[in-house]
Design an enzyme around this catalytic site. Structure first.
Site, PDB file in Angstrom:
ATOM      1  N   ARG A 168       0.805  -1.219  -0.204  1.00 17.00           N
ATOM      2  CA  ARG A 168      -0.077  -0.074  -0.045  1.00 17.00           C
ATOM      3  C   ARG A 168       0.936   1.194   0.137  1.00 17.00           C
ATOM      4  NH1 ARG A 168      -3.227  -3.044  -1.460  1.00 17.00           N
ATOM      5  NH2 ARG A 168      -5.274  -3.549  -0.626  1.00 17.00           N
ATOM      6  N   GLU A 197      -3.872   7.602  -5.379  1.00 15.47           N
ATOM      7  CA  GLU A 197      -3.908   6.927  -6.681  1.00 15.47           C
ATOM      8  C   GLU A 197      -5.142   7.417  -7.529  1.00 15.47           C
ATOM      9  OE1 GLU A 197      -1.445   2.885  -5.344  1.00 15.47           O
ATOM     10  OE2 GLU A 197      -3.701   2.898  -6.020  1.00 15.47           O
ATOM     11  N   HIS A 235      -0.396   0.366  -9.947  1.00 18.01           N
ATOM     12  CA  HIS A 235      -1.055  -0.756  -9.051  1.00 18.01           C
ATOM     13  C   HIS A 235      -1.735  -1.932  -9.760  1.00 18.01           C
ATOM     14  CE1 HIS A 235      -3.418  -0.881  -5.161  1.00 18.01           C
ATOM     15  NE2 HIS A 235      -3.024  -2.210  -5.314  1.00 18.01           N
TER      16      HIS A 235
END
Length: 329
Positions: free
Chosen positions: A239, A268, A287
């Site tokens: 994370r 993000e 991601h």
């Protein structure tokens, strides 16, 4: 009798949707690129019996207090820091995630990111595309060896163990730090437990696979990067918020560490003008840890399976809040 209502917050595979539509009324936010707007999610939650959510969806007290019919939140991820588990449990709502089905895929990406960062693959590829390959020289895009080096894995869950297994194939020394020791991983893979500070100091590659919590928020800070080797490379596939991004930027600019490979960021999508993206020794990905076609479909189907089981009065396959079982037994 009216069918139970399932709301899905992102466009999913047709085969997954069809399985749900065999039994339930289903509505889906039909976008692959943009998350469902907050106001729409709050409105849909009012009548939903089930929510199939993404990490980008905040399932908090505000939402749960409006969701009077809600029985289950199926979160399409291993992590669930976007869901208020305590608030859901208080309301008798099951929360499910998608472990196991993405372990190897995420481990592949994590180790690939390590390789790409160490061997400067992205930087050298861009140089070729930009016409910068003019000749050969002994240190042309020389990176760092991976074989026979030391990897330090922070967070030895299933993905951590899978990364360690891959590291063993490169004859790496494997260190790990975790909330609890993993004797089986130690005997099976040869991993060695150490405290966090020792892991930072001894590792050539520090890999973060820790879940986000109050204790791990910005765990990788200025002090942590100072402890790493100057030749050390930091990899984050967990994370973004476990890293102090300004501290990481400073460590890279000041040459406290040699490079970083990042699949996750605190905010993000990351802004194109973020300081980290200006550095050549940073490999940045959007991601995509579990992003293979096969794995993402398996994650979708597991969410649909958990929803189907719960709405039919059965125990789900991957329940996070175990107290739900005693509440519904």
């Amino acid at each position: 009798m009216a069918k139970k209502y399932v709301y899905i917050t992102r466009k999913l595979a047709p085969e997954t949707i069809e399985k749900l539509r065999e039994q339930f009324e289903v509505k889906m936010w039909d976008s692959e690129d943009q998350p469902v707007p907050r106001e729409i999610l709050l409105e849909e939650a009012k009548s939903a019996d089930a929510l199939l959510t993404m990490l980008t969806d905040r399932v908090d007290t505000e939402l749960l207090s409006k969701a009077e019919n809600l029985s289950v939140v199926a979160n399409m991820a291993v992590g669930f820091d976007n869901v208020d588990i305590d608030a859901a449990s208080e309301r008798g709502i099951a929360v499910c995630n998608t472990p196991d089905v993405l372990t190897d895929t995420t481990a592949d990406l994590t180790f690939g990111l390590l390789i790409a960062t160490a061997r400067r693959l992205v930087e050298s590829s861009e140089a070729v595309k930009n016409g910068e390959w003019k000749s050969w020289s002994p240190f042309f895009f020389a990176g760092h060896d991976i074989h026979h080096k030391t990897i330090g894995i922070a967070g030895m869950g299933k993905i951590g163990e899978a990364v360690a297994k891959r590291a063993a194939g490169f004859d790496m020394e494997i260190l790990y730090h975790n909330r609890s020791r993993k004797p089986e991983a130690e005997s099976r893979i040869g991993a060695v437990y150490c405290d966090f500070e020792e892991l930072l100091e001894r590792s050539d590659f520090v890999v973060s696979l820790i879940p986000l919590s109050n204790e791990t928020h910005r765990l990788f800070n200025a002090e942590a990067f100072k402890r790493m080797k100057e030749s050390g490379i930091f990899i984050n596939a967990s994370r973004g918020a476990v890293v102090d991004e300004q501290a990481l930027y400073n460590a890279l600019v000041n040459k406290d560490i040699a490079g970083a490979g990042l699949d996750v960021f605190e905010k993000e999508p990351i802004s194109a003008n973020h300081p980290l993206l200006t550095l050549k020794n940073v490999v940045a990905l959007p991601h995509i840890g579990s992003s293979s076609a096969e794995t993402r479909l398996a994650m979708m189907n597991l969410c649909a399976k958990n929803i189907t089981l719960i709405l039919n009065g059965q125990k789900p396959q991957t329940l996070i809040n175990k107290t739900w079982i005693s509440q519904h037994s």
